[in-house]
Design an enzyme around this catalytic site. Structure first.
Site, short mmCIF file in Angstrom:
data_model
loop_
_atom_site.label_atom_id
_atom_site.label_comp_id
_atom_site.label_asym_id
_atom_site.label_seq_id
_atom_site.Cartn_x
_atom_site.Cartn_y
_atom_site.Cartn_z
N GLY A 52 0.83 -1.20 0.00
CA GLY A 52 0.00 0.00 0.00
C GLY A 52 0.87 1.25 0.00
O GLY A 52 1.95 1.27 -0.60
N ASN A 53 0.39 2.27 0.72
CA ASN A 53 1.12 3.55 0.73
C ASN A 53 2.50 3.42 1.34
O ASN A 53 3.48 3.91 0.79
CB ASN A 53 0.31 4.59 1.52
CG ASN A 53 -0.78 5.20 0.68
OD1 ASN A 53 -0.72 5.18 -0.55
ND2 ASN A 53 -1.79 5.74 1.34
N ARG A 75 -6.02 4.05 16.71
CA ARG A 75 -5.25 2.90 16.23
C ARG A 75 -5.85 1.60 16.77
O ARG A 75 -5.84 0.58 16.10
CB ARG A 75 -3.79 3.02 16.67
CG ARG A 75 -3.05 4.20 16.06
CD ARG A 75 -1.65 4.31 16.62
NE ARG A 75 -0.92 5.45 16.06
CZ ARG A 75 -0.89 6.66 16.59
NH1 ARG A 75 -1.57 6.93 17.68
NH2 ARG A 75 -0.18 7.63 16.03
N ASP A 95 1.42 -8.61 -1.66
CA ASP A 95 0.12 -8.11 -1.20
C ASP A 95 -0.94 -9.13 -1.59
O ASP A 95 -0.74 -9.92 -2.52
CB ASP A 95 -0.20 -6.75 -1.86
CG ASP A 95 -1.18 -5.90 -1.04
OD1 ASP A 95 -0.76 -4.89 -0.45
OD2 ASP A 95 -2.38 -6.28 -0.98
N GLY A 154 4.15 0.51 1.94
CA GLY A 154 4.89 -0.52 1.21
C GLY A 154 5.55 0.02 -0.05
O GLY A 154 6.73 -0.24 -0.32
N ARG A 192 -5.80 3.86 9.64
CA ARG A 192 -6.90 4.62 10.26
C ARG A 192 -7.56 5.56 9.27
O ARG A 192 -6.93 6.02 8.33
CB ARG A 192 -6.32 5.51 11.36
CG ARG A 192 -5.89 4.81 12.56
CD ARG A 192 -5.75 5.81 13.70
NE ARG A 192 -4.46 6.49 13.71
CZ ARG A 192 -4.19 7.50 14.52
NH1 ARG A 192 -5.11 7.95 15.35
NH2 ARG A 192 -3.00 8.05 14.51
N HIS A 216 2.89 3.03 21.00
CA HIS A 216 2.62 3.95 19.90
C HIS A 216 1.14 4.29 19.91
O HIS A 216 0.35 3.78 19.14
CB HIS A 216 3.02 3.28 18.58
CG HIS A 216 2.78 4.15 17.39
ND1 HIS A 216 3.41 5.35 17.21
CD2 HIS A 216 1.99 3.98 16.31
CE1 HIS A 216 3.01 5.89 16.06
NE2 HIS A 216 2.14 5.08 15.50
P1 A3D Z 1 -2.52 0.88 2.98
O1 A3D Z 1 -2.07 1.87 1.98
O2 A3D Z 1 -3.99 0.61 3.11
O3 A3D Z 1 -1.76 -0.50 2.69
C1 A3D Z 1 -2.03 -1.67 3.37
C2 A3D Z 1 -1.90 -2.81 2.38
O4 A3D Z 1 -2.05 -4.05 3.08
C3 A3D Z 1 -2.96 -2.80 1.26
O5 A3D Z 1 -2.32 -2.77 -0.01
C4 A3D Z 1 -3.72 -4.10 1.47
O6 A3D Z 1 -4.14 -4.72 0.26
C5 A3D Z 1 -2.68 -4.94 2.19
N1 A3D Z 1 -3.24 -6.08 2.92
C6 A3D Z 1 -4.42 -6.18 3.60
N2 A3D Z 1 -4.55 -7.41 4.11
C7 A3D Z 1 -3.44 -8.11 3.77
C8 A3D Z 1 -2.99 -9.43 4.01
N3 A3D Z 1 -3.72 -10.29 4.70
N4 A3D Z 1 -1.79 -9.80 3.49
C9 A3D Z 1 -1.05 -8.94 2.77
N5 A3D Z 1 -1.42 -7.67 2.50
C10 A3D Z 1 -2.61 -7.27 3.00
O7 A3D Z 1 -2.00 1.28 4.45
P2 A3D Z 1 -0.61 1.99 4.82
O8 A3D Z 1 0.48 1.41 4.02
O9 A3D Z 1 -0.83 3.47 4.84
O10 A3D Z 1 -0.50 1.54 6.36
C11 A3D Z 1 -0.25 0.19 6.70
C12 A3D Z 1 -0.35 -0.03 8.20
O11 A3D Z 1 0.66 0.74 8.86
C13 A3D Z 1 -1.68 0.38 8.84
O12 A3D Z 1 -2.06 -0.59 9.80
C14 A3D Z 1 -1.35 1.69 9.53
O13 A3D Z 1 -2.19 1.96 10.63
C15 A3D Z 1 0.07 1.41 9.97
N6 A3D Z 1 0.87 2.61 10.29
C16 A3D Z 1 1.69 2.51 11.37
C17 A3D Z 1 2.50 3.57 11.73
C18 A3D Z 1 3.39 3.45 12.92
O14 A3D Z 1 4.10 4.38 13.23
C19 A3D Z 1 3.41 2.23 13.69
C20 A3D Z 1 2.46 4.75 10.98
C21 A3D Z 1 1.62 4.82 9.88
C22 A3D Z 1 0.81 3.72 9.53
#
Ligand code: A3D
Length: 320
Positions: free
Chosen positions: A12-13, A89, A34, A15, A83, A176
């Site tokens: 996602g974003n 969270r 993914d 990744g 979120r 966090h």
């Molecule tokens: P997003 O862009 O939605 O990417 C998440 C990806 O995960 C999507 O491409 C989904 O298709 C994929 N996905 C869903 N289920 C599965 C699965 N079972 N197996 C493999 N892939 C899957 O989100 P993002 O990249 O913005 O954020 C990802 C996570 O990081 C979220 O839980 C956020 O809350 C978290 N996050 C944490 C922090 C910290 O500082 C800890 C900061 C920002 C975001």
């Protein structure tokens, strides 16, 4: 020497940004995994075509098959949901716990020797669950949050004092979440502690208190502005710093969600503390002296993480 391999679970974003940074820094070849078909492949193709422009040779591939992460040296996990405005969270716990189960099993089967960095929220509970599901050694599974939270704190401090971010160091400890603990006493401008800078008239206690509050709510501030998801540039940069410290055996001291085995009075949980990351993964948990206010704040934060871990155990009986 063969190139290192970096597997990114979740394309996602965060990744996609991780893949770009890892390639630009030539940390190794990148595999983007993914469950969404086409997304990791499409991003990998697009990013590969940055190579000729930016001058990197790293191979970037996309996959929906865990077998392709085999032999990964580093795995960074962002799979799950982020979120939206109005969500905490902790609201993500149920859905992301299921995701951690499948990711943990994939890692256990295909890349049990990797150093794993978890980013999925709620971070401290998800990294704990991911470790349980994967069965990897505790020193090889760590959570990214403190580097990001400290980067937010350092950014605001640099703006406040009108100095380069390179001269600011800061520490944010604890879980966090809203209860994280930015430690003012250990935050400095080129070694000068922030409380001394206040005495020197460079800021006021009220302004620093406001910065501490803004840091703790730093993720929510970005979510409220973006409206469709959460921060991703700084989270990705933070995890890359951790991966780099492991791959290059830099032995950097970074605040991370690490497994505590008695340190800071915590047993069997992941909480944000300063650790040393080198070729052996988390090589040391550094126990720093805290004043009473920071100690009390850390305890509130630890209790919040404890509740989330208990909730995970309530949802998945294999964790109990
Ligand atoms: P997003 O862009 O939605 O990417 C998440 C990806 O995960 C999507 O491409 C989904 O298709 C994929 N996905 C869903 N289920 C599965 C699965 N079972 N197996 C493999 N892939 C899957 O989100 P993002 O990249 O913005 O954020 C990802 C996570 O990081 C979220 O839980 C956020 O809350 C978290 N996050 C944490 C922090 C910290 O500082 C800890 C900061 C920002 C975001």
């Amino acid at each position: 020497m063969a190139r290192k391999k970096i597997a990114l679970i979740g394309a996602g974003n965060i990744g996609g940004t991780l893949a770009h940074l890892a390639a630009q820094k030539e940390l190794g070849d990148v595999v983007l995994f993914d469950i969404a078909e086409g997304v990791p492949q499409g991003k990998a193709l697009d990013l590969s075509q940055c190579g000729p422009v930016e001058g990197f040779d790293a191979q970037i591939t996309g996959t929906n098959d865990y077998a392709d992460i085999a032999g990964a040296d580093v795995i960074i996990v962002t799979a799950g949901v982020p979120r939206k405005p109005g969500m905490s969270r902790d609201d993500l716990l149920g859905i992301n716990l299921k995701v951690m189960k499948s990711v943990g099993e994939g890692i256990k089967t295909h890349a049990p020797d990797a150093f794993v960095i978890c980013i999925t929220n709620p971070l401290d509970a998800m990294v704990w669950a991911l470790r349980e599901f994967s069965g990897l050694p505790h020193n090889k599974v760590v959570g990214m949050a403190g580097v990001l939270d400290s980067a937010r704190f350092s950014t605001f401090l640099a703006w406040e004092f009108g100095v380069s971010v390179r001269d600011v160091t800061s520490f944010v400890l604890g879980g966090h979440g809203d209860t994280m603990v930015p430690v003012v006493e250990y935050s400095t401008v080129k070694g000068i502690p922030v409380p001394d800078l206040i005495k020197m008239g460079k800021s006021t206690q009220e302004r620093i208190d406001a910065i501490v509050k803004r840091t703790a709510g730093g993720g929510g501030e970005v979510v409220a502005l973006l409206k469709t998801g959460s921060a991703f540039y700084a989270p990705a940069a933070s995890a890359i710093a951790m991966a780099e410290s492991y791959l290059l055996d830099q032995k950097r001291v970074l605040p991370c969600a690490a497994y505590l085995d008695g340190q800071y009075g915590v047993d069997g949980m992941y909480v944000g503390v300063p650790v040393k990351i080198g070729a052996d993964g988390v090589e040391e948990v550094i126990e720093i002296a805290l004043n009473d206010t920071a100690k009390a704040g850390l305890q509130v934060s630890i209790d919040a993480v404890k509740e989330l871990v208990a909730a995970c155990k309530g949802i998945d009986e294999t964790l109990a």
